[in-house]
Design an enzyme around this catalytic site. Structure first.
Site, PDB file in Angstrom:
ATOM      1  N   SER A 365       0.882  -1.146   0.000  1.00  0.00           N
ATOM      2  CA  SER A 365       0.000   0.000   0.000  1.00  0.00           C
ATOM      3  C   SER A 365       0.923   1.199   0.000  1.00  0.00           C
ATOM      4  O   SER A 365       1.661   1.411   0.954  1.00  0.00           O
ATOM      5  CB  SER A 365      -0.871  -0.006   1.245  1.00  0.00           C
ATOM      6  OG  SER A 365      -1.531   1.224   1.347  1.00  0.00           O
ATOM      7  N   ARG A 366       0.908   1.946  -1.099  1.00  0.00           N
ATOM      8  CA  ARG A 366       1.927   2.981  -1.240  1.00  0.00           C
ATOM      9  C   ARG A 366       1.634   4.238  -0.442  1.00  0.00           C
ATOM     10  O   ARG A 366       2.539   4.970  -0.102  1.00  0.00           O
ATOM     11  CB  ARG A 366       2.106   3.329  -2.717  1.00  0.00           C
ATOM     12  CG  ARG A 366       2.953   2.298  -3.440  1.00  0.00           C
ATOM     13  CD  ARG A 366       3.239   2.733  -4.861  1.00  0.00           C
ATOM     14  NE  ARG A 366       2.211   2.272  -5.761  1.00  0.00           N
ATOM     15  CZ  ARG A 366       2.221   1.084  -6.358  1.00  0.00           C
ATOM     16  NH1 ARG A 366       3.203   0.247  -6.138  1.00  0.00           N
ATOM     17  NH2 ARG A 366       1.254   0.728  -7.170  1.00  0.00           N
ATOM     18  N   VAL A 367       0.382   4.532  -0.155  1.00  0.00           N
ATOM     19  CA  VAL A 367       0.098   5.796   0.533  1.00  0.00           C
ATOM     20  C   VAL A 367      -0.604   5.627   1.876  1.00  0.00           C
ATOM     21  O   VAL A 367      -0.618   6.536   2.690  1.00  0.00           O
ATOM     22  CB  VAL A 367      -0.770   6.732  -0.355  1.00  0.00           C
ATOM     23  CG1 VAL A 367       0.017   7.222  -1.542  1.00  0.00           C
ATOM     24  CG2 VAL A 367      -2.036   6.048  -0.800  1.00  0.00           C
TER      25      VAL A 367
END
Ligand code: ATP
Ligand code: MG
Length: 503
Positions: A365-367
Site C-alpha cells: 500500500s503505497r500511501v
C-alpha cells in the site's frame, strides 16, 4: 371545369417539404442502417456528440460511440428491444447520465439507475454524468484518514487510507470478493457510504453478496449496481462509471465513500467485445488502443477532496482476476500501474488453508501508512519484520537438519503469527482488537500456546474484550495511545484468555 394553378401546387409541395424536413432533421435524427449484437450503425445524427444518449422509436436507450463520416455507431442498453433496420433514432442532447440521490441507498439498480429489486421506483435528487472529470491536484488533499477494512493483515500491514485506490488481485476463487464485502461490513460504525458494482457476474453471485449485506445490516448504507453476465456488454461497460457517479454524488456533499469494482477484468472483456463489434482496430490481446484509458479515467475519480470542497472522499477497491497468478498480463499490469498498491491473493496460500490468502511479500500500500493510527503503526512494523524474518528462515530451514534453539524459537513464533493472521470471513475486527492480537503475538504471549489452539485463543480474547467495558479498549479508542495502565489491562485480558490453552 377545374382550373389548375401550378404556382399554388408548387407552394403547397414546398410548404409540406419544409415540414417534412423539420420532422426529419438529420442534424438530430437518424435511421438505423444496420443492427446486430446490440450494436447499430445509424444514418443521420450529424450533430450528435460522442457519448450522447440516443432514444430509439421503441424508447430503447443507446449511446453514440463511433462518430464516422457517413454514419454513427451506437450501442443499445437493452436486449429486448423492438428496433429493426429503418427504425428512427433521436439524439437527446444529453451526455449519458443517471439519476442519483440518497434514496438509492439500500437498493439494487442497473447501470442506468433502474431498480432491479422488484421494489418501488426510486425518487432521485437530480442526475449525474456517467463520465465525470476527476478532481484536479488543487482540489485534492493527501491521504490522511484511515479506512479500516476490519481484516487484520490488511489494516496492520497494507493499510488503506480514505481516497486511496487499492487493487485486489488474484486468481479465481481466492477470496477477492470476500475481502471487498468484509470491508463494506466493517463500515457499519464508520459512516462511510458504500457502493458495490458487480460486473459480468452470475445473478446468483450478486444475490449471495446482497444476502450477506442484508444479513449483516449493511444494506442501509450501501448501493448495489449490477450488470450481470447475461446483460448486454454495453451495460457491463458503463457499470463502473455509474457506480462512480453514485459515489461522487455523496463525495461532493462532503461524505466519505467506498466503491468496489468487482471486477474490472470482466469490464475490459465487455469493452473489447463492444469495440470489436464497432469495428474499432484491435491492439494487443485484441483489446482496443484506449483500454488503458478505460480504467485510468475511472480510477482517477477516486479522491480525497480538499476541505474547501467539503473534504469528502472516494476510496476505490478495484478487483482484477488473474490467470494462473500471471500478474504480468496486459490488463493486470495496466491496473497495477494505475492504483496506489495491491493486495495480492495467492491460490497456494488459499489451498493451504491460510485465509485470507494474502501474499504479504508482494502486497503493498503505497500511501495508506500515512493514515494509519499511531499504535497500530508502531505495532505493525514489528510484526512485518518478524514475519519477513520468519519467511526467510522457513525456506532456509527446510534444508537444515538440526537447528539451534534461537532459530527454533523464531520459527515457532512465526508459525503462530501466521496463525494469528488467519481470519474467517464476515468477521471484521476493530482497531483495538487488532492491536490486542498483534501485541500478544509480538510480545511472545502466544509462544506458549499450541498452534492448534491459537484460533480458540483469538476467539477468547476478542470475546473477553467485547463482553465488558475495559480500560484498554477505552484508552485506544479515545486517545490512540497505549498507556501503561491500558497495557496492564490488556495483559490481564490476554492472561485470562490464554489460561485454558497453555502447553
Ligand atoms: P471469483 O473468482 O469466483 O469471483 P473470489 O476470488 O471473489 O471468486 P470469493 O467468492 O470471495 O472468491 O471466495 C471464494 C470462496 O472462498 C468462497 O466460498 C468463500 O466463502 C471462501 N472464503 C473466502 N475468504 C475466506 C476466509 N477468510 N475464510 C474462509 N473461507 C473463505
Ligand atoms: Mg468474486
Amino acid at each position: 371545369m377545374i382550373k389548375i394553378c401550378p404556382d399554388a401546387i408548387s407552394e403547397t409541395i414546398i410548404a409540406q417539404l419544409k415540414e417534412y424536413n423539420l420532422m426529419f432533421n438529420f442534424e438530430y435524427t437518424g435511421t438505423v442502417l444496420k443492427l446486430g449484437d446490440n450494436i447499430t450503425q445509424i444514418y443521420g445524427l450529424n450533430q450528435v456528440m460522442s457519448g450522447e444518449l440516443l432514444e430509439f422509436e421503441d424508447k430503447t436507450i443507446g449511446i453514440a460511440l463511433n462518430l464516422e463520416n457517413e454514419s454513427v455507431g451506437a450501442v443499445l442498453m437493452d436486449i429486448s428491444h423492438q428496433i429493426t433496420e429503418g427504425s428512427l433514432v433521436k439524439a437527446t442532447g444529453r451526455i449519458a447520465e443517471i439519476p442519483v440521490g440518497p434514496n438509492f441507498l439500500g437498493r439494487i439498480v442497473n447501470p442506468l439507475g433502474i431498480p432491479m429489486d422488484n421494489k418501488d421506483n426510486i425518487k432521485n435528487d437530480g442526475t449525474r454524468l456517467l463520465e465525470y472529470m476527476a478532481p484536479g491536484i488543487i482540489n485534492r488533499k493527501s491521504i490522511n484518514e484511515p479506512l479500516q477494512t476490519g481484516i487484520l493483515s490488511i489494516d496492520t500491514m497494507i493499510p488503506i487510507g480514505r481516497g486511496q485506490r487499492e487493487l485486489i488481485i488474484g486468481d479465481r476463487q481466492t477470496g477477492k470478493t470476500t475481502i471487498a464485502i468484509d470491508t463494506i461490513l466493517n463500515q457499519k460504525i464508520s459512516n462511510i457510504i458504500c457502493i458495490y458494482v458487480g460486473i459480468g457476474q452470475k445473478a446468483s453471485t450478486i444475490a449471495q453478496v446482497v444476502n450477506i449485506l442484508k444479513d449483516n445490516d449493511a444494506m442501509s448504507y450501501t448501493i448495489v449496481v449490477a450488470a450481470n453476465a447475461n446483460d448486454p456488454v454495453s451495460l457491463q461497460y458503463i457499470a463502473p462509471y455509474a457506480g462512480a457517479a453514485f459515489a461522487e454524488y455523496f463525495m461532493y456533499k462532503g461524505k466519505a465513500t467506498l466503491i468496489v469494482y468487482d471486477d474490472l477484468t470482466k469490464q475490459a472483456a465487455a469493452y473489447r467485445q463492444m469495440s470489436l463489434l464497432l469495428r474499432r482496430p484491435p491492439g494487443r490481446e485484441a483489446y482496443p488502443g484506449d483500454i488503458f484509458y478505460l480504467h485510468s479515467r475511472l480510477l482517477e475519480r477516486a479522491a480525497k477532496l480538499h476541505n474547501d470542497l467539503g473534504g469528502g472522499s472516494m476510496t476505490a477497491l478495484p478487483i482484477i482476476e488473474t490467470q494462473a497468478s500471471d500478474v504480468s498480463a496486459y490488463i493486470p499490469t495496466n491496473v497495477i500501474s494505475i492504483t496506489d498498491g495491491q493486495i495480492f491473493l495467492s491460490n497456494d496460500l488459499f489451498n493451504a488453508g491460510i485465509r485470507p490468502a494474502i501474499n504479504i511479500g508482494i502486497s503493498v500500500s503505497r500511501v495508506g501508512s500515512a493514515a494509519q493510527t499511531k499504535v497500530l503503526k508502531s505495532i505493525a512494523s514489528k510484526l512485518k519484520l518478524e514475519l519477513a524474518q520468519f519467511t526467510e528462515l522457513e525456506s532456509f530451514s527446510k534444508f537444515a537438519s538440526d537447528l539451534d534453539i534461537e532459530t527454533q524459537k523464531q520459527l515457532a513464533r512465526g508459525i503462530r503469527l501466521r496463525e494469528l493472521l488467519k481470519q474467517s470471513q464476515n468477521s471484521p475486527l476493530t482497531v483495538s482488537e487488532q492491536i490486542a492480537l498483534i501485541y500478544s503475538g509480538i510480545q511472545g504471549y502466544i509462544d506458549t500456546i499450541s498452534v492448534d489452539n491459537i484460533k480458540n485463543y483469538i476467539d477468547n480474547l476478542v470475546f473477553s474484550l467485547r463482553s465488558s467495558k475495559n480500560l484498554y479498549t477505552d484508552t485506544i479508542e479515545s486517545m490512540d495511545k497505549l498507556t501503561l495502565e491500558a497495557e496492564n489491562s490488556l495483559i490481564q485480558h490476554i492472561q485470562i484468555s490464554k489460561s485454558f490453552f497453555i502447553l
